[in-house]
Design a protein around this motif. Structure first.
Motif, PDB file in Angstrom:
ATOM      1  N   ALA A 291      11.360  33.355 -12.565  1.00  0.00           N
ATOM      2  CA  ALA A 291      10.603  34.310 -11.735  1.00  0.00           C
ATOM      3  C   ALA A 291       9.343  34.792 -12.459  1.00  0.00           C
ATOM      4  O   ALA A 291       8.377  35.211 -11.821  1.00  0.00           O
ATOM      5  N   SER A 292       9.349  34.692 -13.797  1.00  0.00           N
ATOM      6  CA  SER A 292       8.183  35.177 -14.564  1.00  0.00           C
ATOM      7  C   SER A 292       6.932  34.355 -14.255  1.00  0.00           C
ATOM      8  O   SER A 292       5.820  34.783 -14.564  1.00  0.00           O
ATOM      9  N   ALA A 293       7.099  33.199 -13.629  1.00  0.00           N
ATOM     10  CA  ALA A 293       5.924  32.388 -13.261  1.00  0.00           C
ATOM     11  C   ALA A 293       5.201  33.002 -12.063  1.00  0.00           C
ATOM     12  O   ALA A 293       4.098  32.593 -11.731  1.00  0.00           O
ATOM     13  N   HIS A 294       5.837  33.969 -11.393  1.00  0.00           N
ATOM     14  CA  HIS A 294       5.271  34.473 -10.136  1.00  0.00           C
ATOM     15  C   HIS A 294       4.755  35.903 -10.188  1.00  0.00           C
ATOM     16  O   HIS A 294       4.364  36.459  -9.174  1.00  0.00           O
ATOM     17  N   GLY A 295       4.805  36.538 -11.343  1.00  0.00           N
ATOM     18  CA  GLY A 295       4.326  37.920 -11.402  1.00  0.00           C
ATOM     19  C   GLY A 295       4.525  38.466 -12.799  1.00  0.00           C
ATOM     20  O   GLY A 295       4.780  37.722 -13.747  1.00  0.00           O
TER      21      GLY A 295
ATOM     22  N   VAL B 163       6.833  39.787 -14.758  1.00  0.00           N
ATOM     23  CA  VAL B 163       8.267  40.040 -14.946  1.00  0.00           C
ATOM     24  C   VAL B 163       8.564  40.305 -16.418  1.00  0.00           C
ATOM     25  O   VAL B 163       8.012  39.644 -17.296  1.00  0.00           O
ATOM     26  N   LYS B 164       9.412  41.292 -16.665  1.00  0.00           N
ATOM     27  CA  LYS B 164       9.893  41.550 -18.028  1.00  0.00           C
ATOM     28  C   LYS B 164      11.416  41.579 -17.951  1.00  0.00           C
ATOM     29  O   LYS B 164      11.974  41.944 -16.906  1.00  0.00           O
ATOM     30  N   ILE B 165      12.077  41.243 -19.028  1.00  0.00           N
ATOM     31  CA  ILE B 165      13.544  41.234 -19.014  1.00  0.00           C
ATOM     32  C   ILE B 165      14.055  42.338 -19.934  1.00  0.00           C
ATOM     33  O   ILE B 165      13.434  42.648 -20.958  1.00  0.00           O
ATOM     34  N   MET B 166      15.186  42.940 -19.540  1.00  0.00           N
ATOM     35  CA  MET B 166      15.706  44.058 -20.337  1.00  0.00           C
ATOM     36  C   MET B 166      17.229  43.929 -20.459  1.00  0.00           C
ATOM     37  O   MET B 166      17.919  43.695 -19.453  1.00  0.00           O
TER      38      MET B 166
ATOM     39  N   GLU C 286      14.819  26.670 -23.022  1.00  0.00           N
ATOM     40  CA  GLU C 286      14.886  25.256 -23.404  1.00  0.00           C
ATOM     41  C   GLU C 286      15.345  24.413 -22.211  1.00  0.00           C
ATOM     42  O   GLU C 286      14.779  23.362 -21.902  1.00  0.00           O
ATOM     43  N   GLN C 287      16.376  24.906 -21.520  1.00  0.00           N
ATOM     44  CA  GLN C 287      16.891  24.162 -20.358  1.00  0.00           C
ATOM     45  C   GLN C 287      15.807  24.030 -19.289  1.00  0.00           C
ATOM     46  O   GLN C 287      15.669  22.993 -18.655  1.00  0.00           O
ATOM     47  N   LEU C 288      15.019  25.096 -19.114  1.00  0.00           N
ATOM     48  CA  LEU C 288      13.970  25.047 -18.096  1.00  0.00           C
ATOM     49  C   LEU C 288      12.867  24.071 -18.504  1.00  0.00           C
ATOM     50  O   LEU C 288      12.322  23.347 -17.673  1.00  0.00           O
ATOM     51  N   ARG C 289      12.574  24.044 -19.801  1.00  0.00           N
ATOM     52  CA  ARG C 289      11.562  23.076 -20.283  1.00  0.00           C
ATOM     53  C   ARG C 289      12.052  21.661 -20.004  1.00  0.00           C
ATOM     54  O   ARG C 289      11.301  20.816 -19.512  1.00  0.00           O
ATOM     55  N   ASP C 290      13.341  21.409 -20.298  1.00  0.00           N
ATOM     56  CA  ASP C 290      13.893  20.068 -20.042  1.00  0.00           C
ATOM     57  C   ASP C 290      13.786  19.699 -18.574  1.00  0.00           C
ATOM     58  O   ASP C 290      13.578  18.554 -18.220  1.00  0.00           O
ATOM     59  N   ARG C 291      13.957  20.712 -17.716  1.00  0.00           N
ATOM     60  CA  ARG C 291      13.882  20.434 -16.284  1.00  0.00           C
ATOM     61  C   ARG C 291      12.434  20.368 -15.794  1.00  0.00           C
ATOM     62  O   ARG C 291      12.189  20.102 -14.643  1.00  0.00           O
ATOM     63  N   GLY C 292      11.509  20.753 -16.667  1.00  0.00           N
ATOM     64  CA  GLY C 292      10.085  20.757 -16.287  1.00  0.00           C
ATOM     65  C   GLY C 292       9.738  21.933 -15.379  1.00  0.00           C
ATOM     66  O   GLY C 292       8.800  21.845 -14.590  1.00  0.00           O
ATOM     67  N   GLN C 293      10.501  23.030 -15.487  1.00  0.00           N
ATOM     68  CA  GLN C 293      10.209  24.185 -14.615  1.00  0.00           C
ATOM     69  C   GLN C 293       9.299  25.189 -15.319  1.00  0.00           C
ATOM     70  O   GLN C 293       9.424  25.419 -16.516  1.00  0.00           O
ATOM     71  N   ARG C 294       8.439  25.811 -14.512  1.00  0.00           N
ATOM     72  CA  ARG C 294       7.418  26.701 -15.056  1.00  0.00           C
ATOM     73  C   ARG C 294       7.968  28.094 -15.359  1.00  0.00           C
ATOM     74  O   ARG C 294       8.837  28.575 -14.648  1.00  0.00           O
ATOM     75  N   PHE C 295       7.415  28.727 -16.384  1.00  0.00           N
ATOM     76  CA  PHE C 295       7.698  30.147 -16.638  1.00  0.00           C
ATOM     77  C   PHE C 295       6.640  30.701 -17.562  1.00  0.00           C
ATOM     78  O   PHE C 295       5.832  29.940 -18.115  1.00  0.00           O
ATOM     79  N   ASP C 296       6.659  32.038 -17.730  1.00  0.00           N
ATOM     80  CA  ASP C 296       5.670  32.669 -18.601  1.00  0.00           C
ATOM     81  C   ASP C 296       6.251  32.737 -20.017  1.00  0.00           C
ATOM     82  O   ASP C 296       7.175  33.518 -20.273  1.00  0.00           O
ATOM     83  N   PRO C 297       5.726  31.946 -20.948  1.00  0.00           N
ATOM     84  CA  PRO C 297       6.327  31.931 -22.296  1.00  0.00           C
ATOM     85  C   PRO C 297       6.150  33.269 -23.023  1.00  0.00           C
ATOM     86  O   PRO C 297       6.861  33.566 -23.974  1.00  0.00           O
ATOM     87  N   GLU C 298       5.200  34.095 -22.516  1.00  0.00           N
ATOM     88  CA  GLU C 298       4.934  35.386 -23.167  1.00  0.00           C
ATOM     89  C   GLU C 298       5.724  36.536 -22.535  1.00  0.00           C
ATOM     90  O   GLU C 298       5.464  37.701 -22.836  1.00  0.00           O
TER      91      GLU C 298
ATOM     92  N   HIS D 278      12.419  43.035 -33.102  1.00  0.00           N
ATOM     93  CA  HIS D 278      13.083  41.992 -32.306  1.00  0.00           C
ATOM     94  C   HIS D 278      12.823  42.140 -30.811  1.00  0.00           C
ATOM     95  O   HIS D 278      13.349  41.372 -30.017  1.00  0.00           O
ATOM     96  N   VAL D 279      12.079  43.181 -30.430  1.00  0.00           N
ATOM     97  CA  VAL D 279      11.841  43.408 -28.994  1.00  0.00           C
ATOM     98  C   VAL D 279      10.393  43.802 -28.739  1.00  0.00           C
ATOM     99  O   VAL D 279       9.673  44.172 -29.663  1.00  0.00           O
ATOM    100  N   ASP D 280      10.004  43.745 -27.453  1.00  0.00           N
ATOM    101  CA  ASP D 280       8.636  44.135 -27.079  1.00  0.00           C
ATOM    102  C   ASP D 280       8.573  45.566 -26.559  1.00  0.00           C
ATOM    103  O   ASP D 280       7.501  46.136 -26.428  1.00  0.00           O
ATOM    104  N   PHE D 281       9.706  46.098 -26.145  1.00  0.00           N
ATOM    105  CA  PHE D 281       9.709  47.492 -25.682  1.00  0.00           C
ATOM    106  C   PHE D 281      11.117  48.074 -25.707  1.00  0.00           C
ATOM    107  O   PHE D 281      12.107  47.339 -25.763  1.00  0.00           O
ATOM    108  N   PHE D 282      11.155  49.395 -25.682  1.00  0.00           N
ATOM    109  CA  PHE D 282      12.412  50.143 -25.535  1.00  0.00           C
ATOM    110  C   PHE D 282      12.347  50.905 -24.225  1.00  0.00           C
ATOM    111  O   PHE D 282      11.291  51.478 -23.905  1.00  0.00           O
TER     112      PHE D 282
END
Ligand code: PEP
Ligand code: MG
Length: 588
Positions: free
Chosen positions: A379-383, A385-388, A410-422, A444-448
């Motif tokens: 979903a990060s390819a579409h807006g 998105v941040k994960i928590m 890694e699995q998504l890369r193998d499948r060739g699916q897009r996402f935001d690496p950042e 180890h994290v980008d935010f609290f």
């Protein structure tokens, strides 16, 4: 007049006349049929199963169209149950043993539901309500009994029931129903979810609600205080009429319809004000109240409406649609926080809040976790998105969660699916051990995002849902405040942003206190957003910092609250009414 207490699961107050909703299961007898009737009986049952399935599918289409797919999902288990070929063959076998269609059907259902009852994971308690609901619907159709439906409620009703089955609750019409109370059900039941989404005042878990209750009697459902008032006195009616009027006016005045504006204090500190949501259908409320994106998407409700673990594809569709809708504003998706008081695998624990909850459950169920991680990452390819990750208590848990996140990528890369690496990765700081070690977690994290509901519960050892000890539950306890300040300080030292997404972020005293401590983001129930913006725009951080220093000298929550009320209302007389309000919540 009689006042009974229960659990308030939505806001507001409703007044009207009682509509008793009963959905007693049809009486069932073990009837034998002559052998010569076996074939016609099989045919009769097949026809009724097919027509009931059609009835439910039509209903699902209608509800999905008007209320959104998440509501249509409520009926999925029922439709699937009737589509199961095993069901029909067991029914036919029972009829072959000369049992009536009614008895054969209910015997077959018990057989089909047995594995559900026995399984540990994958059983959502609510699925049993679905099975019971669909069984009663088929039996009523077989017996040609008239169906009692909530759709028939007259205007200005207060619906009172022992419980309301899923296929009925979705028919609730907020234009006719002023309030709702049931004897069973809690904060995460299907009844609570629908009542909240439809903004119907609801109080659940009200014991003995129906004792001596009659239709058409006057009733008040006070979902602000968690009370049901039966036969209210005329003084009480007058008091509530005024409260309801004021509530409606305030609600109307809150609607901004303006796109989210930057929220800055008088001395130009920017604070992001975002919303907590449980269903994507609530995104409309963000626009209505002017929130800057979603600071907490509690995904467990999505799992609850489906009554099973949704597939990666199903989750991807939901998360990506929400991300697109919110773009360019952020969508912070929290991974499943199952357990505690929430959606619950069919498994009882003596101490659920200290048990197999959130990441602890997901680490033991990697497939479920990986499905969700892949869906969020895609979903990060579409807006934005941040994960928590919720309920983090140690660095090893962050490491483990991140390892699984890397495998998902890694699995998504193998499948060739897009996402935001950042894509940003954050944690909820809601367990004291994480708060105490916050400075070691930052790299180890980008935010609290501080979860003050759980942080308060775990710091003070006070069950957040237990009415009897609710007076002990205070975000203003000096121990809780010290932890919050520590987390913000640790985050800023390491140059990561720190937000708060617990209820404290929506409290009139909490907002200035947190802003004075330096918080970057506040995330709250959507209708609190206008109040929070008003407070933030009226204060100065340099003044609040001094107030925070003084607050930190106090040793009890009572002293902190007393000081904050007095000092804030004197410093900001324009906002005094909000700071002095008796009930310490910002929203209605
Ligand atoms: C919290 O604990 O403060 C929080 C926001 O998470 P939840 O209420 O979903 O546990
Ligand atoms: Mg929490």
């Amino acid at each position: 007049m009689k006042i009974i207490r229960g659990i308030a699961v939505s806001g507001g107050i409703g007044m009207g006349t009682a509509f008793l909703f009963t959905s007693n299961p049809p009486e069932l007898k073990k009837v034998k049929i002559p052998e010569s009737n076996v074939e016609t009986e099989k045919e009769r049952l097949s026809k009724v199963i097919a027509s009931t399935r059609k009835e439910l599918t039509d209903l699902q289409v209608k509800i999905s169209k008007f209320l959104g797919n998440e509501f249509g999902d409520f009926l999925e288990v029922q439709i699937q149950t009737l589509s199961d070929p095993a069901l029909l063959s067991i029914c036919h076998r029972n009829i072959g043993d000369s049992y009536s269609a009614e008895y054969s059907f209910s015997k077959a259902i018990s057989e089909i539901a047995k594995p559900l009852l026995d399984s540990k994971v994958g059983l959502f308690k609510e699925r049993l309500a679905d099975i019971e609901d669909v069984t009663n619907r088929v039996l009523r159709n077989l017996l040609s009994l008239p169906s009692v439906s909530i759709i028939d409620v007259p205007k200005d009703s207060i619906v009172l029931a022992h419980t309301i089955p899923p296929s009925e609750i979705v028919l609730l019409d907020s234009r006719k129903v002023n309030g709702l109370a049931t004897e069973i059900g809690g904060r995460t039941s299907h009844i609570a979810i629908i009542a909240k989404a439809l903004e119907i005042p609801a109080v659940l878990g009200v014991e003995h609600l129906l004792d001596n209750m009659k239709n058409d009697e006057p009733v008040v459902v006070d979902a602000q205080r968690g009370q049901v008032i039966l036969a209210p006195t005329s003084r009480r009616i007058q008091m509530y009429s005024q409260e309801i009027k004021a509530y409606k006016e305030r609600r109307k005045s809150l609607i901004t319809k303006k796109p989210p504006q930057t929220v800055i204090t008088r001395d130009e500190h920017k604070i992001d004000v975002s919303a907590n949501i449980e269903l994507t259908s609530e995104i409309y409320a963000l626009e209505r109240y002017g929130a800057n994106g979603v600071g907490l998407f509690r995904t467990e409700y999505l799992f609850l409406t489906k009554r099973r673990f949704p597939t990666e594809e199903e989750q991807y569709r939901i998360y990506s649609e929400a991300a697109m809708q919110l773009k360019p504003h952020p969508l912070i998706i929290r991974t499943l926080d199952i357990g505690g008081d929430k959606v619950f695998p069919g498994y009882e624990e003596a101490n659920p809040f200290l048990g197999w909850r959130a990441v602890r459950f997901l680490f033991d169920n990697e497939e479920i976790f990986l499905d969700q991680l892949r869906a969020i990452v895609r979903a990060s390819a579409h807006g934005s998105v941040k994960i928590m990750f919720p309920m983090i208590s140690s660095l090893s848990e962050i490491r483990f969660a991140r390892r699984l996140l890397d495998s998902a990528k890694e699995q998504l890369r193998d499948r060739g699916q897009r996402f935001d690496p950042e894509m940003e990765v954050g944690i909820m700081v809601e367990i004291p051990s994480a708060a105490l070690l916050a400075d070691r977690l930052t790299e180890h994290v980008d935010f609290f995002s501080i979860g003050t509901n759980d942080l308060t519960q775990y710091t003070l050892a006070v069950d957040r849902g237990n009415e009897k000890i609710s007076a002990l539950f205070s975000h203003y306890h000096p121990a809780v405040l010290q932890l919050i300040r520590r987390v913000i300080g640790a985050g800023h030292k390491a140059h990561i942003w720190v937000g708060v997404c617990g209820e404290m972020a929506a409290e009139p005293l909490g907002i200035p206190l947190l802003v004075g401590m330096g918080v970057d983001e506040l995330s709250m129930t959507p209708c609190a957003v206008p109040f929070a913006c008003k407070i933030i725009r009226g204060v100065r951080v340099d003044e609040l910092r001094k107030i925070v220093s003084k607050v930190m000298e106090y040793s009890t929550a009572t002293d902190v609250v007393r000081y904050l009320r007095r000092k804030l209302s004197r410093t900001y007389p324009d906002l005094a009414k909000l700071f002095l309000e008796r009930k310490n919540v910002c929203y209605l």
